[in-house]
Scaffold this motif. Structure first.
Motif, mmCIF file in Angstrom:
data_model
loop_
_atom_site.group_PDB
_atom_site.id
_atom_site.type_symbol
_atom_site.label_atom_id
_atom_site.label_comp_id
_atom_site.label_asym_id
_atom_site.label_seq_id
_atom_site.Cartn_x
_atom_site.Cartn_y
_atom_site.Cartn_z
ATOM 1 N N THR A 169 18.059 30.873 -5.911
ATOM 2 C CA THR A 169 17.949 29.394 -5.905
ATOM 3 C C THR A 169 18.428 28.585 -4.302
ATOM 4 O O THR A 169 17.749 27.813 -3.987
ATOM 5 C CB THR A 169 18.834 28.852 -6.998
ATOM 6 O OG1 THR A 169 18.503 29.551 -8.365
ATOM 7 C CG2 THR A 169 18.863 27.303 -7.307
ATOM 8 N N THR A 170 19.618 29.353 -3.981
ATOM 9 C CA THR A 170 20.176 28.906 -2.941
ATOM 10 C C THR A 170 19.064 29.198 -1.567
ATOM 11 O O THR A 170 18.669 28.143 -0.865
ATOM 12 C CB THR A 170 21.366 29.417 -2.356
ATOM 13 O OG1 THR A 170 22.333 29.290 -3.396
ATOM 14 C CG2 THR A 170 21.699 29.012 -0.945
ATOM 15 N N ASP A 171 18.162 30.150 -1.551
ATOM 16 C CA ASP A 171 17.159 30.532 -0.801
ATOM 17 C C ASP A 171 16.321 29.358 -0.810
ATOM 18 O O ASP A 171 15.803 28.911 0.325
ATOM 19 C CB ASP A 171 16.427 31.714 -0.928
ATOM 20 C CG ASP A 171 17.168 33.050 -0.782
ATOM 21 O OD1 ASP A 171 18.248 33.123 -0.086
ATOM 22 O OD2 ASP A 171 16.720 34.125 -1.479
ATOM 23 N N ILE A 172 15.622 28.969 -1.933
ATOM 24 C CA ILE A 172 14.903 27.868 -1.979
ATOM 25 C C ILE A 172 15.373 26.594 -1.353
ATOM 26 O O ILE A 172 14.672 25.671 -0.784
ATOM 27 C CB ILE A 172 14.371 27.814 -3.486
ATOM 28 C CG1 ILE A 172 13.564 29.320 -4.007
ATOM 29 C CG2 ILE A 172 13.396 26.473 -3.426
ATOM 30 C CD1 ILE A 172 13.218 29.141 -5.620
ATOM 31 N N VAL A 173 16.598 26.174 -1.950
ATOM 32 C CA VAL A 173 17.128 24.951 -1.844
ATOM 33 C C VAL A 173 17.210 24.893 -0.038
ATOM 34 O O VAL A 173 17.227 23.759 0.708
ATOM 35 C CB VAL A 173 18.521 24.693 -2.279
ATOM 36 C CG1 VAL A 173 19.166 23.482 -1.827
ATOM 37 C CG2 VAL A 173 18.210 24.460 -3.865
ATOM 38 N N ARG A 174 17.952 25.885 0.601
ATOM 39 C CA ARG A 174 18.017 25.850 1.794
ATOM 40 C C ARG A 174 16.809 25.616 2.613
ATOM 41 O O ARG A 174 16.699 25.022 3.595
ATOM 42 C CB ARG A 174 18.905 27.372 2.186
ATOM 43 C CG ARG A 174 19.971 27.265 2.010
ATOM 44 C CD ARG A 174 21.051 26.300 2.417
ATOM 45 N NE ARG A 174 21.100 26.863 4.045
ATOM 46 C CZ ARG A 174 21.278 26.087 4.882
ATOM 47 N NH1 ARG A 174 21.671 24.683 4.956
ATOM 48 N NH2 ARG A 174 21.227 26.524 6.308
ATOM 49 N N LEU A 175 15.579 26.277 2.222
ATOM 50 C CA LEU A 175 14.507 26.148 2.903
ATOM 51 C C LEU A 175 14.110 24.518 2.708
ATOM 52 O O LEU A 175 13.864 24.165 3.809
ATOM 53 C CB LEU A 175 13.351 26.910 2.191
ATOM 54 C CG LEU A 175 11.901 26.810 2.797
ATOM 55 C CD1 LEU A 175 11.676 27.256 4.249
ATOM 56 C CD2 LEU A 175 10.895 27.337 1.816
#
Length: 198
Positions: free
Chosen positions: A56-62
């Protein structure tokens, strides 16, 4: 034109979206295919600490680092869970969520909960004492030409914890309290589902 973030399912990387990415970009859209931490070409980052929250963090950070807005957030298969949570974390940046062979799970539900008991037992046996779930048998088996050679490796898709949560990402948890938005809690942004089959 639209902005797409494309999230693949279990065991897959950004390469799974290659043809879709080319087609969308040829029409003038901005497209961000991604590979989640610990899978595909990022399998060297796999470990017991990598799970649904990491993805989830991967997506939010992108989305935040690229300063994306009005995003069409697309999640395929296992990518649907982190997509749902990412949409919940940054709803002001999401125009629509699209689920391909997937869908949002109700708050507090783990994907493992949706699998029949016999399959849960089989998956636990495949994982053993580790945290890696081997890719399923492909029918027909892919050839070197049609599937990258590294798919025979084992990739991370399970979280640490008691047996129930070890064999799949932990339960989906949404940030917004019930009633905080006019949309149902399990659907933080307008969404559409697409099921593809033979």
């Amino acid at each position: 034109m639209a902005t797409f973030v494309l999230v693949p399912g279990f065991w897959l990387g950004a390469w799974a979206w290659r043809e879709v990415t080319l087609a969308l970009r040829s029409q003038g859209h901005e497209v961000y295919p991604m590979t989640l931490t610990g899978v595909a070409e990022r399998d060297h980052l796999a470990g017991p600490e990598v799970g649904l929250d990491t993805h989830t963090t991967d997506i939010v950070r992108l989305i935040e680092v690229e300063d994306l807005h009005d995003v069409l957030l697309v999640g395929h298969s296992g990518g649907g869970m982190p997509v749902a949570q990412a949409a919940d974390r940054v709803p002001d940046r999401i125009a629509r969520v699209v689920y391909v062979e997937s869908g949002p799970l109700p708050d507090g539900t783990a994907q493992f909960d949706t699998v029949p008991p016999q399959e849960q037992q089989r998956l636990r046996a495949a994982i053993g004492t580790g945290h890696l779930l081997p890719p399923p048998a492909w029918d027909p088996p892919p050839t070197r030409r049609t599937w990258p050679a590294w798919t025979s490796r084992r990739w991370r898709c399970c979280a640490p914890g008691p047996p129930r949560s070890r064999c799949g990402p932990p339960p989906t948890r949404y940030a917004a309290p019930v009633g905080a938005r006019c949309r149902p809690r399990w659907s933080p942004a307008p969404s559409r589902s697409a099921w593809c089959g033979r």
